[in-house]
Design an enzyme around this catalytic site. Structure first.
Site, PDB file in Angstrom:
ATOM      1  N   ASN A 115       0.815  -1.222   0.000  1.00 29.07           N
ATOM      2  CA  ASN A 115       0.000   0.000   0.000  1.00 29.07           C
ATOM      3  C   ASN A 115       0.848   1.271   0.000  1.00 29.07           C
ATOM      4  O   ASN A 115       0.382   2.329   0.373  1.00 29.07           O
ATOM      5  CB  ASN A 115      -0.990  -0.013   1.170  1.00 29.07           C
ATOM      6  N   ARG A 254       2.632   6.329  11.953  1.00 26.39           N
ATOM      7  CA  ARG A 254       1.934   5.799  13.124  1.00 26.39           C
ATOM      8  C   ARG A 254       1.670   6.962  14.073  1.00 26.39           C
ATOM      9  O   ARG A 254       2.542   7.812  14.285  1.00 26.39           O
ATOM     10  CB  ARG A 254       2.762   4.730  13.847  1.00 26.39           C
ATOM     11  N   GLN A 283      -6.644   3.628  18.311  1.00 21.87           N
ATOM     12  CA  GLN A 283      -7.565   3.436  17.183  1.00 21.87           C
ATOM     13  C   GLN A 283      -8.605   2.394  17.522  1.00 21.87           C
ATOM     14  O   GLN A 283      -8.218   1.332  18.014  1.00 21.87           O
ATOM     15  CB  GLN A 283      -6.767   3.010  15.934  1.00 21.87           C
ATOM     16  N   HIS A 307      -8.029   5.942   9.761  1.00 22.96           N
ATOM     17  CA  HIS A 307      -6.874   5.219   9.194  1.00 22.96           C
ATOM     18  C   HIS A 307      -7.273   4.513   7.894  1.00 22.96           C
ATOM     19  O   HIS A 307      -7.694   3.364   7.909  1.00 22.96           O
ATOM     20  CB  HIS A 307      -6.407   4.201  10.241  1.00 22.96           C
TER      21      HIS A 307
HETATM   22  P1  NAP Z   1      10.202   1.168   4.816  1.00 25.34           P
HETATM   23  O1  NAP Z   1      10.336   0.943   3.349  1.00 25.34           O
HETATM   24  O2  NAP Z   1      10.763   0.168   5.756  1.00 25.34           O
HETATM   25  O3  NAP Z   1      10.837   2.613   5.131  1.00 25.34           O
HETATM   26  C1  NAP Z   1      10.931   3.167   6.422  1.00 25.34           C
HETATM   27  C2  NAP Z   1      12.253   3.919   6.506  1.00 25.34           C
HETATM   28  O4  NAP Z   1      12.317   4.622   7.749  1.00 25.34           O
HETATM   29  C3  NAP Z   1      13.447   2.961   6.470  1.00 25.34           C
HETATM   30  O5  NAP Z   1      14.413   3.473   5.587  1.00 25.34           O
HETATM   31  C4  NAP Z   1      13.922   2.978   7.918  1.00 25.34           C
HETATM   32  O6  NAP Z   1      15.288   2.684   8.059  1.00 25.34           O
HETATM   33  C5  NAP Z   1      13.627   4.405   8.261  1.00 25.34           C
HETATM   34  N1  NAP Z   1      13.696   4.689   9.686  1.00 25.34           N
HETATM   35  C6  NAP Z   1      13.558   3.860  10.741  1.00 25.34           C
HETATM   36  N2  NAP Z   1      13.701   4.547  11.892  1.00 25.34           N
HETATM   37  C7  NAP Z   1      13.952   5.825  11.542  1.00 25.34           C
HETATM   38  C8  NAP Z   1      14.211   7.008  12.284  1.00 25.34           C
HETATM   39  N3  NAP Z   1      14.266   7.008  13.623  1.00 25.34           N
HETATM   40  N4  NAP Z   1      14.420   8.143  11.607  1.00 25.34           N
HETATM   41  C9  NAP Z   1      14.416   8.173  10.256  1.00 25.34           C
HETATM   42  N5  NAP Z   1      14.195   7.081   9.512  1.00 25.34           N
HETATM   43  C10 NAP Z   1      13.955   5.928  10.141  1.00 25.34           C
HETATM   44  O7  NAP Z   1       8.673   1.337   5.222  1.00 25.34           O
HETATM   45  P2  NAP Z   1       7.484   2.007   4.364  1.00 25.34           P
HETATM   46  O8  NAP Z   1       6.831   0.969   3.530  1.00 25.34           O
HETATM   47  O9  NAP Z   1       7.984   3.249   3.739  1.00 25.34           O
HETATM   48  O10 NAP Z   1       6.465   2.336   5.540  1.00 25.34           O
HETATM   49  C11 NAP Z   1       6.809   3.265   6.563  1.00 25.34           C
HETATM   50  C12 NAP Z   1       5.782   3.182   7.670  1.00 25.34           C
HETATM   51  O11 NAP Z   1       4.545   3.710   7.198  1.00 25.34           O
HETATM   52  C13 NAP Z   1       5.420   1.768   8.120  1.00 25.34           C
HETATM   53  O12 NAP Z   1       6.327   1.280   9.092  1.00 25.34           O
HETATM   54  C14 NAP Z   1       4.031   1.921   8.693  1.00 25.34           C
HETATM   55  O13 NAP Z   1       4.108   2.204  10.072  1.00 25.34           O
HETATM   56  C15 NAP Z   1       3.488   3.142   7.958  1.00 25.34           C
HETATM   57  N6  NAP Z   1       2.380   2.792   7.063  1.00 25.34           N
HETATM   58  C16 NAP Z   1       1.173   3.383   7.252  1.00 25.34           C
HETATM   59  C17 NAP Z   1       0.102   3.050   6.433  1.00 25.34           C
HETATM   60  C18 NAP Z   1      -1.245   3.714   6.598  1.00 25.34           C
HETATM   61  O14 NAP Z   1      -2.252   3.168   6.132  1.00 25.34           O
HETATM   62  N7  NAP Z   1      -1.326   4.887   7.175  1.00 25.34           N
HETATM   63  C19 NAP Z   1       0.260   2.074   5.430  1.00 25.34           C
HETATM   64  C20 NAP Z   1       1.513   1.524   5.228  1.00 25.34           C
HETATM   65  C21 NAP Z   1       2.573   1.872   6.061  1.00 25.34           C
HETATM   66  P3  NAP Z   1      15.729   1.182   8.547  1.00 25.34           P
HETATM   67  O15 NAP Z   1      15.097   0.221   7.596  1.00 25.34           O
HETATM   68  O16 NAP Z   1      17.211   1.237   8.474  1.00 25.34           O
HETATM   69  O17 NAP Z   1      15.198   1.016   9.940  1.00 25.34           O
END
Ligand code: NAP
Length: 361
Positions: A115, A254, A283, A307
């Site tokens: 997503n 989140r 939530q 959400h």
């Molecule tokens: P992703 O591809 O794993 O990217 C997250 C990035 O954030 C990674 O590069 C990670 O680095 C980095 N990170 C971790 N801790 C950090 C910090 N303290 N400061 C800065 N960067 C940091 O994940 P994504 O697919 O983009 O998704 C991100 C988040 O969006 C998910 O974890 C989820 O909580 C949220 N989300 C929300 C929805 C919604 O419906 N609202 C849907 C999907 C996802 P490392 O890998 O090195 O830790």
């Protein structure tokens, strides 16, 4: 095997729209497929308290997809005698105690990327609706009023602004990629690791090594990192002080990454012009949650929704299909796609940064 899915009740909408796959009614579209293979599927939205379906059935479930979410705490994991696999039907597995899962060698997987476009589009929309002061403009029209200056006094162009993302993974990178045609002054990111140079050059983004430094430069900040011990309350009264007066903040990652009271105070004082997102620290959000009604001193600046950014019908198709694939791999003893694995065999899976970004460049 016994599969326990915790989903939300879709009600009339789900009965009318079978593509609402993430609901208790439509059961991720996997019920018959599981039955045909002799597996049992239990689906419920009842997840709170010791007598809930989730907490009782988890004791004997082999597999769970607790993504309503059902919080899979250390205590519940200890009780889950047969549990081998937890599948997040979507992205973000912060509702599972990953250390406890590792201790019991339970695999946690999610449908990575399922997503990310949906969320990235929502972020771009939220940035625009805050910067252009859209919500109060629409509310004015519904009220029957017409006072252009009231709205225009806080409406700006995105062009020429500095936008930064906390986290430049799948979603954060896509947000910046989608903002490129808006001719922002700069597109910045803060992340543990650098985006590969060719990917950074392609869309012209710059890494800032300290979060405070990035916050201080941005007109718009978007949060796209996971929730973990290091990011809970990351945006608090102290970090908000580093943000420019009048900046906008968008969080679809989140809710608990941003301190609810600090954000409310900053919006209501006008230090932040606005806050938008779809994720909440509780939530469903209680009726009196401050983010439902907070407004800036000029009566705008609130772009909060339930959400749903990552749960468009397109996304539901992708995460239901992905969940089925993860289950099929498990039943057939096949290796999972490494990009989907969060923890396995008692350890955190290595998700090489380059692998993640490579998928979108
Ligand atoms: P992703 O591809 O794993 O990217 C997250 C990035 O954030 C990674 O590069 C990670 O680095 C980095 N990170 C971790 N801790 C950090 C910090 N303290 N400061 C800065 N960067 C940091 O994940 P994504 O697919 O983009 O998704 C991100 C988040 O969006 C998910 O974890 C989820 O909580 C949220 N989300 C929300 C929805 C919604 O419906 N609202 C849907 C999907 C996802 P490392 O890998 O090195 O830790």
């Amino acid at each position: 095997m016994k599969v326990l899915a915790i989903l939300y009740d879709g009600g009339k909408a789900a009965r009318e729209e079978p593509r609402l796959l993430g609901t208790t009614e439509n059961r991720l579209g996997i019920e018959q497929w599981l039955k045909d293979q002799g597996h049992e599927l239990i689906v419920s939205s009842d997840k709170e308290g010791p007598n809930s379906v989730f907490q009782k059935e988890i004791e004997t479930a082999d597999i769970t997809t607790p993504f309503h979410p059902g919080y899979l705490t250390r205590d519940l994991i200890a009780k889950a005698k047969n549990l081998k696999l937890c599948v997040t039907a979507g992205v973000g597995s912060d509702h599972i105690d990953l250390n406890a899962a590792n201790e019991k060698k339970i695999t946690v997987a999610e449908v990575s990327g399922s997503n990310v476009v949906s969320v990235a589009e929502h972020v771009v929309m939220s940035i625009l609706l805050l910067v252009r002061n859209f919500v109060p403009a629409h509310e004015m029209i519904e009220r029957g009023d017409w006072q252009v200056s009231q709205i225009a006094r806080q409406a700006f162009d995105l062009e020429g602004k500095v936008v930064g993302t906390i986290g430049a993974g799948r979603i954060g990178y896509r947000v910046l990629e989608r903002l490129k045609p808006f001719d922002c002054k700069e597109l910045l990111y803060f992340d543990y690791a650098a985006v590969p140079q060719h990917a950074a050059d392609r869309i012209g983004i710059r890494r800032v090594e300290k979060l405070e430094d990035m916050l201080a430069q941005c007109d718009v900040v978007t949060v796209n990192c996971p929730l973990h011990e290091g990011t809970r309350d990351l945006i608090n009264a102290e970090s908000i002080k580093h943000m420019k007066k009048g900046a906008w903040l968008v969080n679809t990652a989140r809710g608990a990454i941003c301190n609810a009271e600090a954000v409310k105070a900053a919006v209501e004082s006008g230090h932040l012009s606005g806050y938008a997102g779809d994720v909440w620290n509780v939530q469903p959000a209680p009726k009196d949650h401050p983010w439902r009604t907070m407004k800036n001193p000029l009566g705008g600046g609130n772009g909060m929704v339930p959400h749903y950014s990552g749960t468009t019908l397109d996304a539901q198709y992708r995460y239901a299909t992905g969940t089925k694939q993860i289950l099929a791999n498990f039943f057939e003893g096949k290796e999972q796609d490494i990009a989907n694995v969060i923890v396995t065999n008692g350890d955190y899976a290595t998700k090489a940064y380059g692998q993640r970004v490579a998928a979108k460049v």
